[in-house]
Design an enzyme around this catalytic site. Structure first.
Site, PDB file in Angstrom:
ATOM      1  N   HIS A 264      -5.757  69.397  89.851  1.00  0.00           N
ATOM      2  CA  HIS A 264      -5.049  68.274  90.476  1.00  0.00           C
ATOM      3  C   HIS A 264      -5.674  67.476  91.719  1.00  0.00           C
ATOM      4  O   HIS A 264      -6.629  68.017  92.339  1.00  0.00           O
ATOM      5  CB  HIS A 264      -3.662  69.265  91.394  1.00  0.00           C
ATOM      6  CG  HIS A 264      -2.569  68.621  91.779  1.00  0.00           C
ATOM      7  ND1 HIS A 264      -2.645  67.628  92.456  1.00  0.00           N
ATOM      8  CD2 HIS A 264      -1.486  68.627  91.113  1.00  0.00           C
ATOM      9  CE1 HIS A 264      -1.203  67.114  92.490  1.00  0.00           C
ATOM     10  NE2 HIS A 264      -0.518  67.549  91.631  1.00  0.00           N
ATOM     11  N   ASP A 318       2.286  72.503  85.901  1.00  0.00           N
ATOM     12  CA  ASP A 318       2.443  72.532  84.487  1.00  0.00           C
ATOM     13  C   ASP A 318       1.942  73.886  83.636  1.00  0.00           C
ATOM     14  O   ASP A 318       2.177  73.965  82.330  1.00  0.00           O
ATOM     15  CB  ASP A 318       1.870  71.103  84.032  1.00  0.00           C
ATOM     16  CG  ASP A 318       2.488  69.879  84.176  1.00  0.00           C
ATOM     17  OD1 ASP A 318       1.803  69.104  84.885  1.00  0.00           O
ATOM     18  OD2 ASP A 318       3.556  69.847  84.082  1.00  0.00           O
TER      19      ASP A 318
END
Ligand code: SDX
Length: 387
Positions: A264, A318
């Site tokens: 991320h 996710d």
């Protein structure tokens, strides 16, 4: 700050602040996420998607009458224009649902009787309309491409339950409805991510809310962003069993490929949304008989963390969201549309907030090309084509 003759290039706008905002705070080092100052853990545990959408858009938790008026507006928008439904029936069944959604949101502007102009209130109302109608568009196309008729939304169901009802044809049980609602809360907002920034750029030209959200959907589709949930589940399914996880992860990394659902730009630790989704994925796996898929995911996660955590790469929202959606009976290529129907709330909130103190977004590109090249008529240009 650069002096006059030095250029500081921020490719990807890493760590560049483009606006002040009070909508969302992310503490990437300590795995914290707040919507309007409330922790996402509290909201996922105690709130609902509709209440979180109100909080994001208006900035406070609604009193009952405020909430009822807000929900009424959303539910008045549950049903798309008939022309949009008719259009859905003309589409090829292999059309990707994110392409369908991007186009359908754009179509909504053509049938908005108030047009697309107007101030903050008109834009807010349009944003609520998009939040209300998006689940119906997604579920309707999902059924039409299967050759079955769409199911009309029920006016007495909240958005999360209604989506599962319209998709599956039967109302979800309390557990599934609760998990879907929590998943929508967790996907509702995330500060200045790529798709939200796309919405802001579009809105900053004083274009309209439909155009801004169309830009958001188009941006979210990418596998580096919202498309990762679909890719992560396919990867976990391809591994097949917990025993094969470590070998598969080694093969992926050796091929310089990425473990989807990991890493991320902001989180350099675990994503707090992953921490809420993971146990939900396990509970659903136990209830639906898909525990082996969960155990495989857990083994992939363990192997990937062992190999990637030293590089500050951890599971993000996710990684388990695909297992949750899969266990809820949502087809894999609908995962990112579900992400979009949740993130509509954050997109609308950021567009309205940015427009309240608007500034046209117009960065610069650092020029590295030639200057004052002589123009030569086409027939005298010789063989080498100027690059
Ligand atoms: C979302 O911004 C948001 O808030 C987004 C989001 C939201 O709610 O809106 O949180 C939703 O988009 C979550 C992220 C979903 N995407 C994925 O899971 C796709 C896989 N992840 C990556 O592609 C990547 O981690 C990003 C895109 C998420 C972030 O990448 P960055 O910050 O641009 O970092 P990078 O691509 O420069 O990678 C740095 C290094 C690289 O190694 P080197 O080339 O320097 O040797 O880390 C490696 C990368 O190869 N790396 C990975 C990896 N992610 C980064 N290696 C293996 N697997 C991965 N998943």
């Amino acid at each position: 700050m650069s002096s006059e003759n030095t250029v500081v290039l921020h490719k990807g706008l890493d760590n560049v602040y483009v606006a002040e905002s009070s909508i969302c705070y992310i503490d990437g080092e300590n795995s914290k996420l707040f919507y309007r100052g409330y922790s996402v853990e509290d909201l996922a545990q105690r709130s609902t998607f509709e209440e979180v959408a109100f909080l994001l858009i208006y900035g406070w938790l609604p009193k009952r009458e405020e909430f009822e008026g807000f929900v009424r507006t959303l539910r008045e928008s549950y049903t798309p224009p008939q022309e949009v439904l008719a259009w859905l029936k003309t589409l090829p069944s292999q059309a990707h649902p994110m392409d369908v959604l991007r186009t359908a949101i754009s179509m909504l502007s053509l049938y908005d009787r108030q047009g697309v102009d107007g101030g903050l209130e008109a834009n807010r109302l349009r944003g609520l309309r998009v939040i209300g109608v998006t689940p119906t568009i997604i579920a309707s196309f999902a059924r039409i491409r299967r050759g079955v008729n769409p199911v009309e939304p029920k006016m007495d169901l909240p958005i999360a339950s209604n989506f599962l009802y319209m998709l599956r044809g039967t109302e979800p049980d309390a557990f599934d409805a609760s998990v879907m609602d929590k998943a929508m809360i967790l996907h509702a907002e995330h500060e200045m991510n790529a798709s939200t920034f796309s919405c802001i750029v579009t809105a900053s030209t004083l274009s309209d809310m439909y155009s801004a959200i169309t830009a958001g959907v188009a941006t979210l589709k990418g596998p580096l962003h919202g498309g990762a949930n679909e890719a992560a589940l396919k990867y976990i399914q391809s591994v097949g069993s917990p025993e094969k996880a470590a070998e598969a992860v080694d093969r992926t990394l050796a091929a310089k490929q990425r473990i989807m659902g990991f890493g991320h730009r902001v989180y350099k630790n675990y994503d707090p949304r992953y921490m809420i989704l993971k146990p939900l994925a396990k509970q659903l796996g136990e209830r639906k008989g898909t525990l082996n898929l969960y155990l495989t995911a857990e083994a992939v996660e363990r192997a990937a963390v062992e190999r990637l955590s030293q590089h500050k790469l951890f599971p993000n929202v996710d990684f388990y969201s695909g297992l949750v959606f899969n266990a809820l009976g949502i087809e894999t290529d609908l995962f990112t549309p579900v992400f979009a129907m949740s993130r509509n709330a954050g997109w609308v909130a950021h567009v309205l907030e940015y427009l309240a103190d608007n500034r046209l977004v117009r960065p610069k590109a650092y020029y590295t090309g030639k200057l004052n090249s002589p123009y030569v008529e086409m027939d005298r240009r010789g063989d080498k084509v100027e690059g």
